[in-house]
Write a protein that holds these residues in place. Structure first.
Motif, short mmCIF file in Angstrom:
data_model
loop_
_atom_site.label_atom_id
_atom_site.label_comp_id
_atom_site.label_asym_id
_atom_site.label_seq_id
_atom_site.Cartn_x
_atom_site.Cartn_y
_atom_site.Cartn_z
N GLU A 110 -9.18 5.96 5.59
CA GLU A 110 -10.00 6.56 4.53
C GLU A 110 -10.87 7.66 5.14
O GLU A 110 -11.26 7.59 6.31
CB GLU A 110 -10.88 5.46 3.94
N LEU B 164 -8.58 -3.67 -1.85
CA LEU B 164 -9.07 -2.60 -0.98
C LEU B 164 -8.63 -1.20 -1.40
O LEU B 164 -9.28 -0.21 -1.06
CB LEU B 164 -8.61 -2.86 0.46
N GLY B 165 -7.53 -1.12 -2.11
CA GLY B 165 -7.02 0.20 -2.48
C GLY B 165 -7.87 0.87 -3.55
O GLY B 165 -8.39 0.23 -4.46
N ASN B 166 -8.01 2.19 -3.43
CA ASN B 166 -8.77 2.95 -4.45
C ASN B 166 -7.98 4.16 -4.96
O ASN B 166 -8.53 5.02 -5.64
CB ASN B 166 -10.12 3.39 -3.89
N GLY B 167 -6.70 4.23 -4.60
CA GLY B 167 -5.86 5.33 -5.05
C GLY B 167 -5.92 6.54 -4.14
O GLY B 167 -5.10 7.46 -4.28
N GLN B 168 -6.89 6.57 -3.20
CA GLN B 168 -7.02 7.71 -2.30
C GLN B 168 -6.89 7.32 -0.84
O GLN B 168 -6.72 8.18 0.02
CB GLN B 168 -8.37 8.41 -2.53
N ASN B 169 -6.97 6.04 -0.55
CA ASN B 169 -6.86 5.60 0.83
C ASN B 169 -5.49 4.98 1.09
O ASN B 169 -4.68 4.82 0.16
CB ASN B 169 -7.98 4.60 1.18
N PRO C 42 -18.97 6.89 1.70
CA PRO C 42 -18.00 7.81 1.10
C PRO C 42 -18.30 9.23 1.57
O PRO C 42 -19.46 9.61 1.79
CB PRO C 42 -18.22 7.64 -0.40
N LYS D 294 -4.28 -5.65 -0.75
CA LYS D 294 -4.07 -4.23 -1.02
C LYS D 294 -4.69 -3.84 -2.37
O LYS D 294 -5.25 -2.73 -2.52
CB LYS D 294 -2.58 -3.91 -1.02
N LYS D 295 -4.61 -4.74 -3.33
CA LYS D 295 -5.19 -4.48 -4.64
C LYS D 295 -6.71 -4.41 -4.56
O LYS D 295 -7.35 -3.57 -5.21
CB LYS D 295 -4.75 -5.57 -5.62
N ARG E 156 -14.69 -6.60 -2.34
CA ARG E 156 -14.21 -5.55 -1.45
C ARG E 156 -14.93 -5.60 -0.10
O ARG E 156 -14.34 -5.39 0.95
CB ARG E 156 -14.40 -4.17 -2.10
#
Length: 324
Positions: free
Chosen positions: A198, A130-135, A234, A127-128, A164
């Motif tokens: 995402e 792959l996560g970007n704060g928006q997904n 993106p 999770k750390k 990633r």
């Protein structure tokens, strides 16, 4: 005369003492240890008359190091011959009477470690990454983890590094290195199922090979990008570069695999050719004889030269002489 008789009987008394011959070691058949090293006392029972071996020497002999203990769940076999060799090499005693078994099977005292902690460690690591704060990243174990036996002590778990791109798949394996009391114990494989919700580009209609897609050709939808065939783009129109390598049906997510990025150098371009000589970096002009993306090898012909040389494309309009 009396002094000579006294000395004679003193010497006679010394010779009558069983010098270390009274040391009896009985080998156990099985032994369970609770440390990283095996000691002599783990393998044998030392039976000695107190008159022949003082307490300090007794403890010293008991602590003779025999080697590494097995990992939990495994066993080692110590033969009588091997034990005798190590004990004699320690120099603590010269004469031993061996009794008991011909070999000792040694196992490590262990406890069952909660495999749920391994799953949590692997899931949190992914999770750390792959996560970007928006997904939204959803991770769960893909199969039941086997029972893990560990020695007593502080347990620490560390995941091996993943990029990633390596982690962005529907099925991912995370390797965890487990240490106990600061010492490496074992590595554990944790298979995981991954979803990464995402926003990304999706074709609004059928798009043909060769076109350069624009924002009006695409929709922005939230979907599981980990399941896509290739890296998702993106949802940013300014990032749209390159032409389509093949047709894209309506409703298909646009990934990097569909795009042919523009060449950094095109055939016939005049490019800057770099050549290093020691600490000096020389630059001249050359004619590109092929198309090339960054990292590709192409042939160029330096200005005022008739022969061609090989160069690596390092940036748009820039190539560097190979082997230099």
């Amino acid at each position: 005369m009396m002094r000579w008789f006294a000395f004679f009987f003193f010497v006679l008394g010394l010779s009558a003492m069983p010098a270390m011959a009274g040391v009896v070691m009985s080998l156990k058949t099985d032994a369970m240890v609770n440390a990283a090293r095996v000691k002599l006392v783990d393998l044998v029972e030392i039976d000695v008359e107190t008159n022949h071996l003082d307490e300090h020497l007794m403890k010293t002999m008991a602590a003779v190091d025999m080697g590494n203990a097995p990992l939990p769940g495994y066993s080692l076999r110590f033969s009588r011959k091997e034990i005798e060799r190590i004990v004699r090499a320690s120099g603590q005693v010269k004469a031993i009477e061996w009794r008991g078994a011909d070999a000792v099977k040694v196992e490590r005292l262990a406890k069952v470690f909660d495999s749920a902690q391994l799953a949590i460690a692997a899931e949190n690591y992914l999770k750390k990454v792959l996560g970007n704060g928006q997904n939204q990243v959803v991770v769960e174990t893909a199969e039941r983890l086997p029972e893990l036996l560990l020695a007593e002590g502080q347990v620490d778990i560390k995941a091996r590094n993943l990029t990633r791109a390596e982690a962005m798949h529907a099925r991912v394996t995370v390797w965890l290195d487990v240490t106990v009391a600061g010492m490496f114990s074992r590595s554990v494989r944790v298979p995981l199922k991954v979803k990464v919700m995402e926003q990304t580009f999706v074709a609004k209609r059928d798009l043909l090979k060769g076109i350069t897609p624009a924002c009006e050709d695409l929709l922005v939808l939230e979907m599981d990008v980990a399941s896509l065939d290739g890296a998702a783009l993106p949802a940013d129109c300014s990032m749209l570069k390159g032409s389509l390598k093949r047709n894209i049906p309506s409703g298909t997510a646009l990934t990097q695999n569909y795009l042919q990025l523009p060449n950094a150098i095109n055939h016939g371009d005049t490019v800057n050719l770099l050549f290093s000589s020691g600490a000096l970096l020389l630059e001249s002009k050359a004619l590109a004889l092929a198309n090339g993306e960054v990292g590709q090898r192409i042939q160029v012909r330096p200005a005022a030269a008739t022969e061609t040389i090989a160069a690596i494309v390092v940036a748009p309009g820039v190539a560097k002489v190979i082997g230099n």
